[in-house]
Design an enzyme around this catalytic site. Structure first.
Site, PDB file in Angstrom:
ATOM      1  N   LYS A 174       1.415   4.619  -2.797  1.00  0.00           N
ATOM      2  CA  LYS A 174       1.429   6.042  -2.433  1.00  0.00           C
ATOM      3  C   LYS A 174       2.698   6.740  -2.900  1.00  0.00           C
ATOM      4  CE  LYS A 174      -1.632   5.390   1.536  1.00  0.00           C
ATOM      5  NZ  LYS A 174      -1.813   5.516   3.007  1.00  0.00           N
ATOM      6  N   ASP A 202       0.835  -1.203   0.000  1.00  0.00           N
ATOM      7  CA  ASP A 202       0.000   0.000   0.000  1.00  0.00           C
ATOM      8  C   ASP A 202       0.873   1.257   0.000  1.00  0.00           C
ATOM      9  OD1 ASP A 202      -2.678   1.189   0.152  1.00  0.00           O
ATOM     10  OD2 ASP A 202      -1.992   1.951   2.094  1.00  0.00           O
TER      11      ASP A 202
END
Length: 818
Positions: free
Chosen positions: A683, A679
């Site tokens: 980003k 994750d």
């Protein structure tokens, strides 16, 4: 003296006629001198046309319509006139019915219906209407007399659209009224030739009758009573937020009428304009409302745009070719040929290059216009100097109208910007030197959206309406809807912005309502919907609704939904989403979405992809836009990992902290999703791309912090067992950091074009050292912020802050649409 005119809708039933009589009685009791003109009862003119046409075709059905015509008027007389007063009235009505019956029977026998005969047939509508109402008015104590306008309005014999002899008619009007004191109740629409043949005055004929009376009597004002509250800023059937225009000039009124406003018909107000007689447009069913005042006087301080109007269906014809350049008389030939065919031209536009001339006509005239023009330019077409006439159908003409537009720069720019930001393509543009009207031809499917966008764009509406389509109503979606509901009143009153939830979907069902779903009861709305969720159908319906200021919100983490972003943007619909999949997929797809948004002049916003409600991407954009150079970006970009390492101390076990984070909902059900850094990779990849780097996901280097045993565990419980077995590994990392006075932080970094993710020890001089709770922190080191980097810190996860971030983007899109 005032001249009042009541249209067919005002006298469509005995109850409505009684309301009209009450208005007239009030005028009389208030010592206001007036005369009044009446149209036929609502729908009666169509009856009469139908009778004539059926009779001319030998269709006995004309008798059925005649019976309905008789009943309509006899019923009105019986309701409005007491029984003991009806005798003479019913006798006169029956005489008229017999005359009409004989006339129609003659048409039936000869199977022919001339314009002259049709005029006489049509006259029975106004004659019966005014006759009945004059007697009913008399019974209220108002001294009234029936006046057949054929006695005072003299015309030529151009039947169905007779031209009035103004000098003779004004003399007749003056003479007739000077000899009579009673209130004259006048038939609208009809006149007569010098030999007393009945004629009709064409479209808007009853208004014309009122204007002729006013001019002949030098009246102080004309009042046209209809079924709306005056002239509206737009058609309220298409623009729900349309409102009454208090005052406007004759020119503005005529322009509005030319472009579809049905309240007045331009030629009919010419007598009033020449005599400078003001006109009020008022509502029979709301007589206390002042309505619209039309006069010569303009309001210099008024709004530059008075109204937005449209002609629903037009055809655009274009004559083009090199043979037009510099050749005198081309326009004269073109429009001379059109005029000889009696085809009305709605608008004309020509570029300064003289390469083409475009003009709009009614679609019903398009084929004939094409034949006529191509015949006129046959030589030029056969010698290839001019191309065959191009015809475009399924178009609408829209216009912004106002006297004060000439005094304010930028009106045309605002008009085209409002259309462009809503994906409305302009086919042609026209503006006269008077700057009273800016017209554009657009595709017919965009008419309602364009009218509403312009109405809002020129600040005629009390609030800009944003139409939101939302997919995903879980924790983030539900919180967002709650925030919108709580803030709705403030936005409407203080920010002049209204958010309508018009489409909503969860994983099972979807619901739509163009007027807006109930934000207080959205769960019931979607539960009661019979439409099963299908994302392709959802997108298709959103596109088909074609609403202005449309915004799509994706609150899911679905790859399937993100695949439709291309189509959404390509249909000029803005997107706001916390879903990271689209922006972290292939660089090619990321660029395509950015280009589509730019091409369609809409917004593709995803601030919440990186820092939930934190202004991370916007800060980065502002730095770069202002000319700063990014040297390095470092970030603790995971709220769950921030919580874990902020709370991992020497007296705690790593597995216990991870378990606590899972129990509090900071991590995914399987914490390896977070601990693997996937994750965080999304980003930092998005941040890298925002700086201009063409990175792919596999180019981000991730240092795996989990032992292989933990990664290979088949179930979550077995993962925790393996993690517990490896506590010593993490405790050593922690103790080594403590020994150096440092803290462990899971850091993503971007420097020299390289993106990395790793577990690092930072000392007290580093901004990350002071992190606590589940906060995120992003540190920008730039040419300007080199010695003391720019820090953005705060909650980087959670439904409240993520929903707030999306909410802020909705408002940002709304501001962009201005």
């Amino acid at each position: 003296m005032r001249v009042l005119k009541f249209g067919g809708s005002s006298v469509a039933s005995p109850e409505r006629i009684q309301s009209v009589i009450d208005i007239l009685k009030h005028y009389h009791d208030s010592d206001i001198k007036f005369t009044v003109v009446f149209s036929a009862f609502g729908g009666v003119t169509d009856f009469l046309i139908g009778m004539g046409q059926k009779a001319s075709l030998g269709d006995w059905g004309y008798l059925e319509l005649l019976d309905k015509f008789k009943k309509r008027h006899l019923d009105a007389a019986n309701i409005l006139i007491p029984e003991d007063k009806r005798g003479e009235i019913l006798y006169e009505l029956e005489k008229g019915f017999k005359e009409l019956n004989d006339l129609l029977h003659g048409v039936f026998l000869v199977r022919e219906l001339s314009d002259r005969t049709m005029d006489f047939i049509l006259s029975f509508g106004e004659r019966n209407s005014a006759f009945i109402i004059s007697h009913a008015l008399n019974l209220t104590g108002v001294p009234a007399a029936y006046l057949d306008a054929r006695k005072i309005i003299q015309t030529n014999d151009n039947h169905r659209d007779a031209k009035v002899d103004l000098i003779i008619s004004y003399d007749k009007i003056n003479n007739y009224y000077s000899e009579r004191d009673k209130v004259q109740v006048v038939t609208g629409f009809i006149g007569s030739t010098p030999d007393n043949t009945t004629t009709t005055l064409g479209r808007g004929g009853s208004d014309y009758t009122a204007a002729l009376l006013a001019a002949g009597l030098k009246a102080e004002v004309i009042e046209i009573w209809t079924d709306v509250d005056g002239v509206m800023t737009a058609d309220p059937r298409k623009v729900p937020k349309a409102f009454t225009i208090p005052t406007m000039t004759y020119s503005e009124a005529m322009e509005m009428s030319h472009f579809g406003a049905k309240v007045i018909y331009p030629p009919t107000i010419q007598p009033a304009l020449k005599k400078n007689i003001p006109i009020y447009i008022r509502n029979t069913f709301n007589p206390q409302f002042e309505g619209t005042l039309i006069s010569r006087k303009a309001d210099p301080d008024g709004h530059p745009v008075k109204g937005i109007s449209s002609i629903k269906e037009v055809a655009l014809l274009t004559l083009q070719g090199s043979g037009l350049f510099g050749v005198p008389g081309i326009s004269a030939r073109l429009f001379g040929a059109i005029a000889r065919a009696k085809i009305n031209v709605i608008m004309i536009t020509q570029g300064s290059s003289e390469h083409s001339i475009s003009f709009a006509v009614s679609p019903s005239d398009a084929d004939q216009a094409k034949r006529i023009v191509e015949n006129e330019f046959e030589y030029e077409i056969t010698t290839y100097k001019v191309e065959p006439l191009k015809v475009e159908m399924d178009l609408t003409a829209i216009a912004a109208i106002g006297e004060n537009m000439r005094y304010q720069p930028g009106i045309a720019g605002r008009m085209f910007q409002s259309l462009g930001k809503n994906g409305v393509n302009i086919v042609a543009i026209a503006q006269g030197s008077s700057e009273l009207n800016i017209s554009a031809v657009i595709h017919k499917a965009d008419e309602v959206k364009a009218l509403n966008a312009l109405h809002e764009g020129f600040f005629l509406s009390d609030a800009k309406v944003l139409h939101v389509f939302m997919v995903g109503v879980g924790l983030i979606g539900g919180t967002l809807l709650k925030q919108i509901q709580e803030q709705a009143e403030y936005l409407k009153v203080d920010r002049l912005m209204e958010i309508k939830l018009v489409g909503l979907a969860n994983s099972k069902k979807m619901a739509f309502n163009e007027e807006g779903l109930d934000l207080a009861d959205w769960r019931s709305e979607i539960d009661q919907s019979e439409e099963l969720m299908n994302i392709e159908n959802f997108i298709d319906q959103m596109v088909e609704m074609n609403l202005r200021n449309s915004i799509f919100i994706d609150n899911t983490a679905s790859a399937e939904i993100s695949e439709f972003y291309n189509k959404i943007l390509d249909n000029s619909i803005s997107i706001s989403t916390p879903n990271k999949i689209a922006t972290s997929s292939s660089y090619e797809q990321y660029q395509l979405l950015k280009r589509l948004a730019q091409k369609r002049n809409v917004k593709f916003l995803y601030e919440t992809n990186v820092g939930a409600g934190l202004p991370v991407l916007s800060t980065l954009e502002n730095l770069m836009s202002s000319g700063d150079r990014i040297l390095k970006i470092e970030g603790v970009l995971s709220g769950s990992l921030s919580f874990i390492f902020n709370n991992f101390k020497s007296n705690t076990s790593f597995s216990d902290i991870v378990k606590e984070a899972q129990e509090k909902g900071y991590t995914e059900p399987d914490p390896r999703t977070d601990l693997s850094g996937l994750d965080v990779r999304r980003k930092i990849l998005i941040l890298a791309r925002e700086t201009g780097l063409a990175l792919e996901a596999d180019m981000v280097k991730i240092e795996n912090i989990l032992p292989q045993e933990c990664m290979d565990a088949p179930t979550v419980p077995e993962f925790f067992e393996a993690l517990e077995n490896n506590n010593e590994h993490f405790e050593k990392l922690q103790s080594d950091a403590d020994a150096e006075g440092k803290k462990l932080r899971f850091i993503a970094a971007l420097e020299d074009g390289q993106a990395t993710i790793s577990l690092k020890s930072v000392d007290s001089n580093h901004p990350f050292y002071s992190l606590s709770g589940s906060d995120n922190m992003i540190v920008f080191t730039t040419e300007r912020y080199k010695e003391r980097p720019l820090v953005v810190r705060g909650p980087g996860a959670g439904a409240e802050v993520t929903a707030a971030g999306v909410f802020a983007e909705i408002i940002s899109i709304g501001n962009f649409m201005n």
